[in-house]
Enzyme design. Structure first.
Site, short mmCIF file in Angstrom:
data_model
loop_
_atom_site.label_atom_id
_atom_site.label_comp_id
_atom_site.label_asym_id
_atom_site.label_seq_id
_atom_site.Cartn_x
_atom_site.Cartn_y
_atom_site.Cartn_z
N CYS A 1 0.80 -1.22 0.00
CA CYS A 1 0.00 0.00 0.00
C CYS A 1 0.84 1.28 0.00
CB CYS A 1 -0.95 0.00 1.19
SG CYS A 1 -2.04 -1.45 1.19
N HIS B 1 -2.81 7.87 6.35
CA HIS B 1 -3.04 6.57 5.74
C HIS B 1 -4.45 6.12 6.07
CE1 HIS B 1 -2.02 2.84 3.87
NE2 HIS B 1 -2.11 2.12 4.98
N GLU C 1 -1.45 5.10 13.91
CA GLU C 1 -1.09 6.32 13.18
C GLU C 1 -1.36 7.56 14.02
OE1 GLU C 1 -1.47 8.27 8.71
OE2 GLU C 1 -2.91 6.73 9.33
N LYS D 1 -9.61 8.11 2.46
CA LYS D 1 -10.11 6.75 2.25
C LYS D 1 -11.54 6.61 2.76
CE LYS D 1 -5.72 4.15 2.33
NZ LYS D 1 -4.75 5.22 2.60
N HIS E 1 -9.89 2.08 -0.06
CA HIS E 1 -8.45 1.84 -0.06
C HIS E 1 -8.02 1.26 -1.41
CE1 HIS E 1 -4.49 1.02 1.11
NE2 HIS E 1 -4.68 0.40 2.26
N PHE F 1 1.80 -3.51 4.04
CA PHE F 1 2.15 -4.81 4.58
C PHE F 1 3.65 -5.05 4.41
CE2 PHE F 1 -2.26 -7.01 3.95
CZ PHE F 1 -2.76 -6.27 5.01
#
Length: 413
Positions: free
Chosen positions: A165, A303, A314, A335, A340, A399
């Site tokens: 991502c 994010h 975050e 998002k 996403h 990831f």
């Protein structure tokens, strides 16, 4: 003197619509692009999640001819279309003389997953003799960059980032470095993703990563909200045209913003579970690279995935980075509206951050009805906010513990 990098073109294909105006208008209106999946029947596929950020108005034959479309995966279609939009926005003509100085750097998390699955079905049902010779070129991740290079005659550096991502944020950061090092004067950079197929939904369902709020699609993506239950899988592309500042000024280009900082880090911890240390170092690295201090940050495009772990982690990271300013700086997750886009998310969110600086509008975080007590920053709930912001960060975490932060500044000559 360090070569400065300007953003002169933007191309967006998102669940809010094809083209920049549809996406930006949707962001400013606080509108969700999440809906029940139309591309296939999620109920018949026995999936737990029936909703996604699907691009329903995209007509690929407006950007590629029928022969090309048959040979390529949708992740390439999105990338070509977004690039065409961005180049038209920039008014850049790639002449034969300029061509060797124009590069391409495109990120994608997975690449041609649809082509891969369809071809595997063909193999099982009809045998190897029926496999298309275009299968491999339509599936491998670097072919979005390759097709862009061929289509638009960009003969400079050509590369692909595949860092989950964070892929397209890394692509934009590396593209800036190419210009700074003098390897190019122009870079086409961003990301693309097209994984809206049953296998991908089933895979993320198996990880318990996706929202199952199937009866309320438009309310399903709810970053920082107490009732969030996972992210929304989306598709699309976000591309930027980056130019060396003096080159852009000389040709009279419209300059949306400057890309002033690029930071990376690794959690070195777990394949899917984040740490506090990684995002903190990442944002600090971006600020150090940009030669700015924490008290100069006016906005952070988070994010903000709408997952239990990311949003709390975050938030804590932002508090540590901004210290006493943390509660003064608006933070939002777009998002909440786009879902996403995996490897394309950094490209889309960088573009939105640039538009925020250019127009003086901070995007909202919609669906933030019941804030998580551990998420207590100013997330610009529900409605966009006019603000004369000067410097903004865009965060992308992936990831494998890979992190990227980009710093943008409103252009003021």
């Amino acid at each position: 003197m360090k070569r400065r990098v300007a953003v002169t073109g933007i191309g967006l294909i998102t669940p809010l619509g094809t083209g920049n105006a549809k996406t930006w208008d949707g962001i400013c209106e606080g509108r969700s692009g999440v809906r029940t999946i139309q591309k296939f029947d999620p109920v018949a596929a026995d999936l737990k999640t029936h909703i996604a950020g699907e691009v329903i108005d995209f007509e690929p034959d407006q950007f590629m001819d029928a022969k090309e479309l048959r040979k390529t995966d949708p992740f390439i279609h999105f990338a070509i279309a977004a690039t065409k939009i961005a180049l038209e926005e920039s008014s850049l003509e790639i002449t034969s003389g300029l061509s060797p100085r124009v590069g391409v750097l495109v990120g994608t998390g997975i690449g041609g997953m649809e082509a891969h699955v369809k071809t595997h079905i063909t193999l099982l049902e009809k045998g190897p003799s029926r496999i298309s010779p275009f299968y491999i070129p339509s599936m491998i991740t670097n072919m979005a960059a390759g097709y862009i290079s061929i289509r638009f005659n960009a003969k400079g550096p050509n590369c692909c980032t595949t860092t989950a991502c964070a892929a397209s944020a890394h692509a934009i950061g590396y593209a800036r470095q190419m210009i700074q090092m003098g390897d190019a004067d122009v870079m086409i950079a961003g990301g693309t993703e097209a994984t809206l197929i049953p296998l991908a939904v089933a895979g993320f369902n198996a990880m318990r990563a996706l929202s199952t709020r199937n009866d309320e699609p438009h309310r399903a993506s709810r970053p920082f909200d107490r009732d969030r239950d996972g992210f929304i899988l989306s598709e699309g592309s976000g591309m930027l045209i980056l130019e060396e500042l003096e080159f852009a000024k000389k040709r009279g280009a419209r300059i949306y913003a400057e890309l002033i900082g690029f930071g990376m880090s690794s959690d070195a911890h777990h394949i899917t579970s984040p740490t506090l240390d990684g995002p903190v170092r990442c944002m600090n690295n971006a600020m150090r690279n940009a030669e700015i201090n924490a008290d100069q940050i006016d906005y952070i495009n988070a994010h903000g995935t709408s997952t239990p772990q990311n949003d709390v982690n975050e938030t804590r990271a932002i508090k540590e980075v901004l210290n006493n300013n943390a509660y003064k700086v608006p933070v939002s997750s777009t998002k909440s509206m786009t879902g996403h886009l995996l490897g394309a998310s950094g490209g889309v969110e960088s573009a939105i951050t640039v538009l925020s600086l250019y127009h003086g509008v901070i995007p909202p975080t919609i669906n933030l009805d019941n804030p998580d007590p551990e998420c207590d920053l100013d997330y610009v709930p529900h409605c966009a906010r006019e603000s004369n912001i000067n410097i903004a960060l865009s965060n992308s975490f992936g990831f494998g513990g890979t992190n990227c932060s980009l710093a943008f500044r409103r252009f003021n000559d």
